[in-house]
Design an enzyme around this catalytic site. Structure first.
Site, PDB file in Angstrom:
ATOM      1  N   PRO A 259      51.909  68.152  -7.130  1.00 21.38           N
ATOM      2  CA  PRO A 259      50.983  69.132  -7.706  1.00 21.38           C
ATOM      3  C   PRO A 259      50.048  68.474  -8.718  1.00 21.38           C
ATOM      4  O   PRO A 259      50.462  67.610  -9.480  1.00 21.38           O
ATOM      5  CB  PRO A 259      51.919  70.128  -8.399  1.00 21.38           C
ATOM      6  N   CYS A 329      18.462  68.428 -15.809  1.00 21.99           N
ATOM      7  CA  CYS A 329      17.260  68.779 -15.047  1.00 21.99           C
ATOM      8  C   CYS A 329      17.572  68.936 -13.565  1.00 21.99           C
ATOM      9  O   CYS A 329      17.151  68.121 -12.734  1.00 21.99           O
ATOM     10  CB  CYS A 329      16.202  67.719 -15.276  1.00 21.99           C
TER      11      CYS A 329
HETATM   12  C1  LIG Z   1      44.407  66.104  -4.345  1.00 24.41           C
HETATM   13  C2  LIG Z   1      45.744  65.771  -3.851  1.00 24.41           C
HETATM   14  C3  LIG Z   1      46.881  66.352  -4.433  1.00 24.41           C
HETATM   15  C4  LIG Z   1      46.810  67.382  -5.529  1.00 24.41           C
HETATM   16  O1  LIG Z   1      46.209  68.562  -5.139  1.00 24.41           O
HETATM   17  P1  LIG Z   1      46.220  69.823  -6.136  1.00 24.41           P
HETATM   18  O2  LIG Z   1      45.486  70.857  -5.412  1.00 24.41           O
HETATM   19  O3  LIG Z   1      45.532  69.384  -7.379  1.00 24.41           O
HETATM   20  O4  LIG Z   1      47.639  70.183  -6.382  1.00 24.41           O
HETATM   21  C5  LIG Z   1      48.118  65.956  -3.978  1.00 24.41           C
HETATM   22  N1  LIG Z   1      48.247  65.040  -2.988  1.00 24.41           N
HETATM   23  C6  LIG Z   1      47.181  64.454  -2.413  1.00 24.41           C
HETATM   24  C7  LIG Z   1      47.396  63.453  -1.340  1.00 24.41           C
HETATM   25  C8  LIG Z   1      45.902  64.797  -2.817  1.00 24.41           C
HETATM   26  O5  LIG Z   1      44.843  64.230  -2.230  1.00 24.41           O
END
Ligand SMILES: *Cc1c(COP(=O)(O)O)cnc(C)c1O
Length: 404
Positions: A259, A329
């Site tokens: 997460p 801008c």
């Molecule tokens: C961006 C990403 C996450 C985290 O996603 P959230 O929406 O911020 O929880 C986790 N794993 C991978 C591989 C990602 O690219």
């Protein structure tokens, strides 16, 4: 907030240590009873102080570049708690992580697998890997942050991944440890997760039949947050944990989740002040000292952020509607259109809510505006965790060739 604004100047980001802690623990507790590691996706917020705080709580870190790997290590997170994601890892990045220590690479293609095998062999090491599978499910989120459909660049199609696993198992530089999946960001329903994790459970059984020792499942990140107070609440981490338990809990695997937004998003705000109130034709503009270079989400993803006065107006105070914009801008430098706001005076502070994820990390110095500073609060204390660069620092970063 007024004190911090006086000390730091606006605009600035501010993060709550207590909220970051609480959000990490919600995930950790949601997976209670299963062996697990919550790996914070640091692309959502990569400040060293944020990483140190979460690392000290026992979090792992999901990194997507060599720079992120170095930063996670600099924050004190050991290699065995770092997972490396991303479609374009270079050989140099692979070497860095293999030499420095890594929990696992989430490999996204066969060419990447070949490269990783080569690099590991050249170092006399074995790279622990999960293949990122693309489960072809619709995450039902903004197209720019959906990653789990077959047309997206991410992962190996789940239908053909058994062959890729068979190839990986034959490589002396590769140690197959598990399966990885990440279907997108800002998901507000559990159903796409349930679909994806069910496919991962079936795949685990198929791969075990093929003789692979699948012992770890990385289920990615993506749980959404409420950006508008008035909206329906997205699912809670505990409900998400229940989906994990129900779909893959019986497999005896160690569970990893990644997460980002749900840990950092609502732990941060962007504080800005009003430069001018401009009366236009048929509409009024609030011109803030924050701009799209400080918070790009509204112009990049059409994202909504609640924007509220820092000093709460009296109940029943008069309101008007405004377009809320920054000084850059570009017409795209618009945070909100026709937004109802209480009457504000020049110099008044406003806060963008839910700005702790994909805020400061995406900031730039477009228009030669100094990179927005970051502050952390804990109880009654605060600290600047990234200062605003001085104009001299900004100017001296460029160099003029001697022949010019
Ligand atoms: C961006 C990403 C996450 C985290 O996603 P959230 O929406 O911020 O929880 C986790 N794993 C991978 C591989 C990602 O690219």
């Amino acid at each position: 907030m007024t004190d911090i604004a006086a000390a730091v100047g606006t605009p600035f980001y501010v993060y709550s240590a207590a909220t970051l802690t609480r959000h990490f623990r919600l995930f950790d507790e949601a997976l209670d009873g299963m062996p697990h590691l919550v790996c914070f996706a640091m692309k959502s917020n990569s400040n060293l102080a944020v990483l140190k705080l979460l690392g000290d709580l026992g979090a792992g870190i999901d990194v997507v570049s060599g720079g992120e790997y170095r930063k996670a290590r600099a924050a004190g997170v050991p290699g065995e708690r770092i997972v490396f994601s991303g479609v374009g890892k270079t050989r140099e990045e692979m070497r860095l992580a293999l030499e420095g220590g890594i929990r696992q690479f989430n490999v996204e293609s066969e060419p990447e697998l070949d490269a990783l095998n080569e690099v590991a062999l050249s170092l006399g090491l074995r790279a622990p890997i999960a293949l990122r599978v693309n489960p072809d499910v619709d995450a039902k989120t903004h197209a720019k942050i959906a990653t789990g459909k077959s047309e997206n660049k991410f992962g190996i199609p789940i239908a053909t991944c058994r062959e890729a696993y068979a190839r990986a198992a034959k490589m002396d530089g590769i140690d197959v440890v598990g399966i990885d999946v990440h279907i997108g960001s800002q998901l507000t329903q559990l159903e796409p997760f349930e679909q994806a994790f069910t496919k991962v459970a079936d795949l685990t059984e198929a791969l075990r039949e093929d003789g692979h020792d699948i012992r770890r499942l990385d289920l990615g990140g993506g749980l959404g947050i409420p950006y508008e107070r008035s909206n329906e609440m997205p699912p809670l981490p505990v409900e998400y944990g229940d989906v994990i338990r129900r779909t893959v809990g019986h497999l005896g695997c160690e569970i990893e989740i990644e997460p980002g937004r749900l840990i950092s998003g609502n732990a941060g705000i962007l504080v800005s002040s009003l430069i001018y109130l401009k009366h236009g034709e048929g509409r009024d503009f609030l011109i803030l000292d924050a701009a799209m270079n400080d918070l790009v989400r509204p112009s990049m993803y059409d994202a909504h952020h609640d924007i509220v006065p820092v000093i709460e107006p009296a109940a029943g105070a008069e309101q008007s509607t405004y377009d809320i914009v920054g000084p850059v801008c570009e017409t795209g430098d618009t945070f909100a259109k026709g937004r109802a706001m209480p009457l504000l005076a020049e110099g008044d502070l406003v806060a963008f809510r839910s700005a702790g994820a994909y805020g400061a990390v995406m900031a730039s110095e477009y228009n030669s505006r100094p990179l927005v500073p970051e502050v952390m609060v804990s109880g009654d204390q605060f600290a600047v965790i990234r200062p605003r660069p001085t104009f001299d620092e900004m100017i001296n970063r460029d160099t003029i060739p001697v022949w010019l």
